[in-house]
Design a protein around this motif. Structure first.
Motif: not given
Length: 267
Positions: A23, A25-27, A29, A31, A99, A147, A168
């Motif tokens: 979460r 990492r997605r927030k 953007g 990695t 990412t 992921a 994804e």
């Protein structure tokens, strides 16, 4: 170079969140890339790395120290690098990168690998690496897959992520119905030997989750069902091994010659 020795440091806390939380990492953007090989692969295929993190002991000498040189980086005490827990034995070098996002929607006219519910990070990274090695340039992941851009999957992929498009959370059933090539699913029931079917392209290969295989709904709509002949006393292969057999049988049939300077390798 800035040395961080306290786990209360704000940068270290953010780094730990990136290491542990999908979460986060997605927030953000972002990695993490772990290891010199992965960092160099990113710079070869994507862009220069702007945020490097190196373990204090790695600066004493060796290839990481030589790579870092005079570059600006953040230095972590070895204990903090271990605390991140990305791998059991830290490499000593991390990079924070944006990412990647696929440039376009999946191509319904090109070869593809579709992965249905593959949850093991090591398997997923290996599958992406195998697909890239076989010349497949798009990987489609169903909801429920690990992921793709997590540090553990990236490490298992060994840089393959950077030369393919990874899509994804895809509706694989919809893609299969609109695909303009031939969809091929690996299964045992009502299937034909891999060595007896046409593998002219384009092909969309469907591989399923560890243990459960491909969902019945996807098996039903696949144009071809194939099985890998196994004369030995085992019933099935690991999904990564099965994919490698299928994809490189496709390569063999198409008689694809490697580019100059490339060829078979095991690492």
């Amino acid at each position: 170079m800035k040395l961080i020795q306290s786990r209360d440091n704000a940068f270290f806390k953010q780094l730990k969140r990136l290491a542990e939380s999908g979460r986060e990492r997605r927030k953000a953007g972002q990695t993490l890339l772990d290891g010199l090989h992965l960092v160099e692969a990113w710079e070869t295929h994507r862009a220069p790395v702007e945020q490097l993190v190196v373990a204090e002991s790695a600066l004493a000498g060796g290839e990481i120290a030589a790579y870092v040189g005079q570059r600006d980086c953040t230095v972590l005490a070895d204990s903090l690098m271990r605390e991140l827990g990305i791998v059991e034995t830290p490499s000593g070098l991390l990079a924070i990168v944006e990412t990647p996002v696929p440039a376009a929607s999946p191509d319904v006219h090109a070869d593809a690998v579709l992965l249905d519910g593959v949850q093991d990070p090591g398997n997923l990274g290996s599958l992406i690496r195998t697909a890239a090695a076989a010349g497949v340039r798009q990987i489609l992941l169903s909801p429920g897959c690990a992921a793709a851009w997590s540090p553990k999957v990236l490490r298992a992929g060994q840089g393959a992520h950077f030369v393919v498009n990874v899509h994804e959370e895809l509706d694989l059933e919809h893609f299969m119905t609109v695909y303009c090539g031939v969809t091929v699913v690996t299964c045992l029931a009502d299937s034909t030997s891999l060595f007896d079917v046409s593998l002219d392209g384009p092909l969309a290969w469907v591989f399923g989750a560890e243990g459960t295989g491909v969902r019945p709904a996807l098996v039903e709509i696949a144009a071809r069902r194939v099985r890998i002949p196994m004369p030995g006393a085992v019933e099935s292969l690991n999904v990564g091994a099965a994919a490698a057999v299928c994809l490189f049988e496709m390569v063999r049939r198409r008689n694809v010659m490697p580019a100059e300077g490339q060829g078979a390798g095991i690492s």
